[in-house]
Design a protein around this motif. Structure first.
Motif, PDB file in Angstrom:
ATOM      1  N   UNK A 121       0.828  -1.203   0.000  1.00  0.00           N
ATOM      2  CA  UNK A 121       0.000   0.000   0.000  1.00  0.00           C
ATOM      3  C   UNK A 121       0.867   1.260   0.000  1.00  0.00           C
ATOM      4  N   UNK A 122       0.456   2.251  -0.797  1.00  0.00           N
ATOM      5  CA  UNK A 122       1.102   3.567  -0.800  1.00  0.00           C
ATOM      6  C   UNK A 122       0.103   4.596  -0.294  1.00  0.00           C
ATOM      7  N   UNK A 123       0.504   5.363   0.692  1.00  0.00           N
ATOM      8  CA  UNK A 123      -0.411   6.315   1.316  1.00  0.00           C
ATOM      9  C   UNK A 123       0.091   7.731   1.072  1.00  0.00           C
ATOM     10  N   UNK A 124      -0.820   8.569   0.623  1.00  0.00           N
ATOM     11  CA  UNK A 124      -0.455   9.960   0.371  1.00  0.00           C
ATOM     12  C   UNK A 124      -1.517  10.881   0.950  1.00  0.00           C
ATOM     13  N   UNK A 125      -1.085  11.772   1.844  1.00  0.00           N
ATOM     14  CA  UNK A 125      -2.004  12.783   2.368  1.00  0.00           C
ATOM     15  C   UNK A 125      -1.499  14.161   1.966  1.00  0.00           C
ATOM     16  N   UNK A 126      -2.437  15.047   1.820  1.00  0.00           N
ATOM     17  CA  UNK A 126      -2.074  16.423   1.437  1.00  0.00           C
ATOM     18  C   UNK A 126      -3.191  17.345   1.911  1.00  0.00           C
ATOM     19  N   UNK A 127      -2.860  18.621   1.971  1.00  0.00           N
ATOM     20  CA  UNK A 127      -3.881  19.601   2.328  1.00  0.00           C
ATOM     21  C   UNK A 127      -4.562  20.079   1.061  1.00  0.00           C
ATOM     22  N   UNK A 128      -5.892  20.038   1.082  1.00  0.00           N
ATOM     23  CA  UNK A 128      -6.637  20.473  -0.100  1.00  0.00           C
ATOM     24  C   UNK A 128      -7.274  21.832   0.120  1.00  0.00           C
ATOM     25  N   UNK A 129      -7.223  22.318   1.325  1.00  0.00           N
ATOM     26  CA  UNK A 129      -7.921  23.568   1.623  1.00  0.00           C
ATOM     27  C   UNK A 129      -7.361  24.135   2.920  1.00  0.00           C
ATOM     28  N   UNK A 130      -7.059  25.431   2.923  1.00  0.00           N
ATOM     29  CA  UNK A 130      -6.751  26.138   4.169  1.00  0.00           C
ATOM     30  C   UNK A 130      -7.725  27.298   4.260  1.00  0.00           C
ATOM     31  N   UNK A 131      -8.410  27.378   5.379  1.00  0.00           N
ATOM     32  CA  UNK A 131      -9.492  28.351   5.473  1.00  0.00           C
ATOM     33  C   UNK A 131     -10.444  28.093   4.327  1.00  0.00           C
ATOM     34  N   UNK A 132     -10.822  29.141   3.622  1.00  0.00           N
ATOM     35  CA  UNK A 132     -11.737  28.947   2.502  1.00  0.00           C
ATOM     36  C   UNK A 132     -11.031  28.757   1.172  1.00  0.00           C
ATOM     37  N   UNK A 133      -9.726  28.620   1.193  1.00  0.00           N
ATOM     38  CA  UNK A 133      -8.960  28.593  -0.069  1.00  0.00           C
ATOM     39  C   UNK A 133      -8.601  27.155  -0.457  1.00  0.00           C
ATOM     40  N   UNK A 134      -9.213  26.687  -1.534  1.00  0.00           N
ATOM     41  CA  UNK A 134      -9.021  25.300  -1.974  1.00  0.00           C
ATOM     42  C   UNK A 134      -7.980  25.192  -3.075  1.00  0.00           C
ATOM     43  N   UNK A 135      -7.414  24.025  -3.196  1.00  0.00           N
ATOM     44  CA  UNK A 135      -6.530  23.769  -4.323  1.00  0.00           C
ATOM     45  C   UNK A 135      -7.349  23.635  -5.609  1.00  0.00           C
ATOM     46  N   UNK A 136      -6.665  23.740  -6.704  1.00  0.00           N
ATOM     47  CA  UNK A 136      -7.257  23.446  -8.010  1.00  0.00           C
ATOM     48  C   UNK A 136      -6.990  21.961  -8.292  1.00  0.00           C
ATOM     49  N   UNK A 137      -8.055  21.193  -8.311  1.00  0.00           N
ATOM     50  CA  UNK A 137      -7.863  19.756  -8.449  1.00  0.00           C
ATOM     51  C   UNK A 137      -7.210  19.367  -9.770  1.00  0.00           C
ATOM     52  N   UNK A 138      -7.442  20.184 -10.774  1.00  0.00           N
ATOM     53  CA  UNK A 138      -6.826  19.889 -12.070  1.00  0.00           C
ATOM     54  C   UNK A 138      -5.310  20.060 -12.009  1.00  0.00           C
ATOM     55  N   UNK A 139      -4.852  20.809 -10.998  1.00  0.00           N
ATOM     56  CA  UNK A 139      -3.418  21.117 -10.917  1.00  0.00           C
ATOM     57  C   UNK A 139      -2.669  20.204  -9.951  1.00  0.00           C
ATOM     58  N   UNK A 140      -3.360  19.193  -9.426  1.00  0.00           N
ATOM     59  CA  UNK A 140      -2.720  18.354  -8.408  1.00  0.00           C
ATOM     60  C   UNK A 140      -1.497  17.632  -8.977  1.00  0.00           C
ATOM     61  N   UNK A 141      -0.397  17.765  -8.276  1.00  0.00           N
ATOM     62  CA  UNK A 141       0.840  17.063  -8.646  1.00  0.00           C
ATOM     63  C   UNK A 141       1.436  16.498  -7.358  1.00  0.00           C
ATOM     64  N   UNK A 142       1.264  15.205  -7.166  1.00  0.00           N
ATOM     65  CA  UNK A 142       1.669  14.598  -5.904  1.00  0.00           C
ATOM     66  C   UNK A 142       3.166  14.787  -5.645  1.00  0.00           C
ATOM     67  N   UNK A 143       3.935  14.930  -6.707  1.00  0.00           N
ATOM     68  CA  UNK A 143       5.381  15.093  -6.520  1.00  0.00           C
ATOM     69  C   UNK A 143       5.713  16.392  -5.803  1.00  0.00           C
ATOM     70  N   UNK A 144       4.778  17.313  -5.790  1.00  0.00           N
ATOM     71  CA  UNK A 144       5.024  18.607  -5.161  1.00  0.00           C
ATOM     72  C   UNK A 144       4.771  18.600  -3.642  1.00  0.00           C
ATOM     73  N   UNK A 145       4.105  17.572  -3.150  1.00  0.00           N
ATOM     74  CA  UNK A 145       3.648  17.597  -1.752  1.00  0.00           C
ATOM     75  C   UNK A 145       4.787  17.821  -0.768  1.00  0.00           C
TER      76      UNK A 145
END
Lengths: 355, 355, 355, 355
Positions: free
Chosen positions: B148-172
């Motif tokens: 199993x490979x597990x990856x967690x990341x923050x998708x939102x801080x306060x009301x500011x969400x990430x752009x899901x189209x821009x997700x790049x796990x290598x950047x985490x």
């Protein structure tokens, strides 16, 4: 390992399949001396049982509970309380299709992957019919916490929410949706009926409030009151999300906006807000315990959906049986039951350690 | 009753307070023969430990883990693995204010209500410092589930969400926010720094994906995989909501929109969508296991908030210590650890029953 | 699955190997507010620790306990109490023989069969050194049951029994055998010394009496007080038999001989005899709780014994290390500790259900 | 807290009272795919059920088991197996005497002290009738361990022991005493009949041997195989002592006498003796697992015994109902069932950790 027991001090074990002869619960750890008869349980069963309106499945089950042990001369003895509910309306039908192909979104494939085969009649053990046993157990749990009043209601069906300013708890029992907002009730009649006639289904959100929970219940770190509620609620069929207090909304707030200021009150602290939903550090604060539960739309729909069969071949399946167009409706009494079971368990856990 | 043990087949027990000499975890049930040294654990500790950027608390803790038992000649022996982390930077300070008054939103009042008194230094047992022990235990759990490979990341801080189209796990791993979206990273630097400078705090949402989980893990009805994940995640400090798959969004959908069609694939079934988040009927389906976790803003803010003291008198309190402006950031490795611990537990549970 | 946790409401988890850096216990569920310091634990450690007379192993261990968590300002907080004991005298020696061949009667072969390899230094986890952690936990348990007085003593070494008419509990602490009969003490000095000089070993029987246990503790059917005592005692290293009350003698009696007549007394019922050992139906009766525990002679003897090595080849082995000629002696404080732990657990369990 | 669940990986929960409508067991964690029907269980029920000879109680109970869940198309599904046994012959009688006064040696007083009142009809939950549920569960456990053969027999009634040289296991099923020694059978017919006619009762010792247990089962430190057996056996009604291997005899031996030398054999190690009873360090060694269990004489005798009533007044009581003159006889199948349940549990526990 299978695991069909819930709770630590007040524990219940459920058994039974959708189309077996019966299902039931064994409730262990109930304090002795509490007045209990089948009549105390039946009203909660009736709130959950199917076939009561056109907005739920038309399977006809009286869901009559029998107490087989643990009660003597009308009072609990402190020994296990065995509750049994006979299945009556397991309509004879042709299961050959569902025996062979997996209903997407249902547990069919997962059960086969885990156990190698499955009882395919009505979903077997994975059927929401199991929740009848929880509701029966929950009725016993309520006796353990007479100081607490639990109220669950639907706040949203599909994308249609209630008007919070219009909430009137007295209305909850007067409509087939456990809806506290009469205007929403009218809208939902149309909404759910359309889904029903179309062979479609709708998701829903159930909110549950427990008043009267004293400060101090909850067992940190790994039996926190909120963690146990989250686990209990997420385990209900079709549930995909749980929030305590402000839930996901809290993620959008600042610390100032989310503060729960306290003031000295006549009978203990008073809180100006309850963003926390009555729980801090996993322990109740004396404020109302509030949780919200998201039910997905049931995967049983008349539209054919792509799937595979047990041999791995592509096929399609439509669900032709008697199903709930909105499983959140009948989930509402189950949410109440789980709240009662978690709180009763924690009352006893607290008493064990803190006297 | 207190309850500081998590898990059923792979169980861990944590102990320790924020300002005590040390904290730790005892991991029990780990299979024998797995290669394990302190170097295998430390990277996960480092991801969580404080003081690494200006966006987290400035408490300086090396969080160096010592393995005190359960490993011989570099391999796990099957006996309990005792992990200890010494507290180094318990800065001497004046606790008289927090000893006397309750910090609203913190566990102060609830602990006093439950236990009659409390270790007020840094929150004692209720401090998020406890999660260091979970992360250490989680590193052991990962050894149990190499598939199993597990990856967690923050998708939102306060009301500011990430752009899901821009997700790049290598950047985490390349930014202080576990953020997979470089544009969001830039915005969050400003957002969190402003909160920090203002003595305020922000909520956040953490998403976690586990790839490689085979179909069949999960123990219905009361140790469902999703229920255990929900309980595990909700028990993390500051968490107020948990979703599996589409979560609350599913409540707004129809059955057709929420369907998870299956097709025959080369190496087993393929799913066109994963609304279910990899779990059906409480059992993994072979798809990625997906959950979302809402962290509230920490209640430690510089603004004075109304509260009461131990004598029930009205007062105000401001939190002057070293605190995280956004606890969700350091919560991200904790979410990963809990995912690993739940999955490893269920792998062993599945093996017990199904071979 | 490993299982290093004992108890239900008051639970403790132990960890550590004979020749690792340390061993310890985490005690969870202890009520808050109890006065506890290291000085409360140390006397019990001292009663068990090695090297105090020529009748026990000459390994020198101070067995100094450190409290790492769960106590604040001298009182228990209700959070986990972490107790650590450093290993000091892990004498450097050549383990190549025991690494290769199995000591018959020891756990060597069984551990290898289970785990595939083992920590062979001093028996690793299977060493009786683990009981130091139980004794530390037992000292905490005693705080939970101040109404109870526990006394254990040796009633038999090899075939030589005490004279029951000569029992004087005041003598137990005045000799190296926990012997309540001065005449037996004199005989045992010679008996045990001969065994020691011959490199042989002797079995023993330890009796344990708990006075002050109120009627009502015990959780039928599967956490009966006697069943939990039996499990707890049988789990002590080298124990092969457990009796409650008259034990195996009762099997030879008639119902009339074994009767426990009751009479009305000033402060509750009085019993003319206590064949039952203070427990009926798994619940305490208010009479002294009595159990007897059989310790085998340690398998560590100087005589060469046939055995096999890890390759399955025939060989012989002699045990040349520092060993107890009669492990029952140092087992006596361990029996007391287990009695305290079981009773404290059941006090809290009773309180959970019955208030 | 009540506790009516036994086991860790294979768990069963029993419920029911002597004179309630039914009793039963819910078996959880059973592997899927095992062939199971009521006919597989009934022979074990028949071995235990009353009224089969004049040497046991004359209560007539068919003890017919119904499987209510967990089996589909003749195979276990991996979901809870609910087993129910209806009570048929709850003879209508006058319970006013036993309702008021305590039967010494029975659980009457202890239950009242614990719970405040009790179901006095036939002992309620404390009746040995509960063991019918264990035997039913034990029949399921046997399916989990087909590699193991379990044989229990009576080795002693009152003071009269079998001749070990004359043991013939083939004879066990041919007499009403589960006696492997034909000569002892003849003597016991007279011995037990005399006790029966005199309204007296006799104690007994049951021995149980499990062949085929592989090396490696057992979960140190607190779920040792011997500790779990001891707890399981001591929890059977009327049991007062448990031994593993040589038991109390080992306390009289020297290390040389008690040695278990090993030799290389064709299919693994061979042991010249089995003083240890097949368990070392809490883990099975591959030798036969041997335990001995002491049953007291039942306290139900026709002779009047001094006692007190619920108001604390002195009185006397005689037991006039239908009782077993030697409860050890019908205890023999219960001992076998508990052996099966503990071993099956440990097989699954071992598999969880060690694959």
């Amino acid at each position: 390992m299978s695991y069909n027991t819930f709770g630590r001090a007040l524990r219940f074990t459920t058994w039974g399949e959708s189309h077996g002869p019966a299902l039931g619960a064994v409730v262990d750890g109930c304090p002795p001396g509490l007045a209990l008869s089948e009549a105390d349980i039946q009203p909660f069963m009736d709130a959950r049982r199917p076939g009561q309106s056109k907005y739920t499945t038309q399977r006809q089950e009286p869901d009559a509970v029998r107490i087989l042990s643990g009660v003597f001369e009308g009072r609990t003895t402190g020994t296990p309380i065995s509750l049994m509910i006979e299945n009556v309306d397991q309509r004879s039908k042709d299961y050959s299709e569902v025996a062979k192909a997996y209903r997407p979104g249902h547990a069919d494939y997962a059960y086969d992957a885990k156990y190698g085969f499955r009882d395919y009649r009505g979903g077997g053990r994975s059927s929401a019919r199991e929740t009848a046993a929880r509701v029966a157990a929950g009725a016993v749990a309520r006796l353990v916490i007479p100081e607490v009043t639990i109220t669950a209601y639907i706040s949203q069906i599909g994308g249609d929410e209630i008007d919070r300013a219009a909430i009137d708890f007295a209305k909850i029992g007067n409509n087939p949706f456990f809806c506290p907002d009469p205007a929403a009730t009218v809208r939902w009649e149309k909404l759910v009926d359309e889904a029903r006639l179309a062979g479609s289904s709708l998701g829903a959100v159930v909110e549950c409030v427990a008043n009267g929970v004293p400060a101090g219940w909850g067992a940190p770190i790994y039996a926190k009151l909120d963690a146990d509620l989250a686990g209990g609620m997420m385990g209900i069929n079709a549930v995909k999300g749980v929030e305590i207090g402000d839930g996901f909304l809290a993620a959008t707030l600042t610390g100032e906006q989310n503060a729960d200021p306290m003031r000295s009150g006549e009978s203990g602290p008073e809180f100006e807000a309850n963003h926390a939903g009555g729980i801090a550090g996993g322990i109740s604060t004396g404020q109302p315990v509030v949780c919200r539960v998201a039910f997905k739309p049931t995967s049983s729909i008349l539209t054919a959906v792509d799937t595979i069969d047990r041999d791995g071949e592509n096929t399609q399946i439509r669900t032709k049986g008697r199903h709930d167009p909105c499983v959140g409706i009948r989930g509402t009494p189950v949410v109440e039951a789980m709240m009662a079971l978690v709180l009763a368990d924690h009352k006893l856990l607290h008493r064990a350690q803190c006297g």
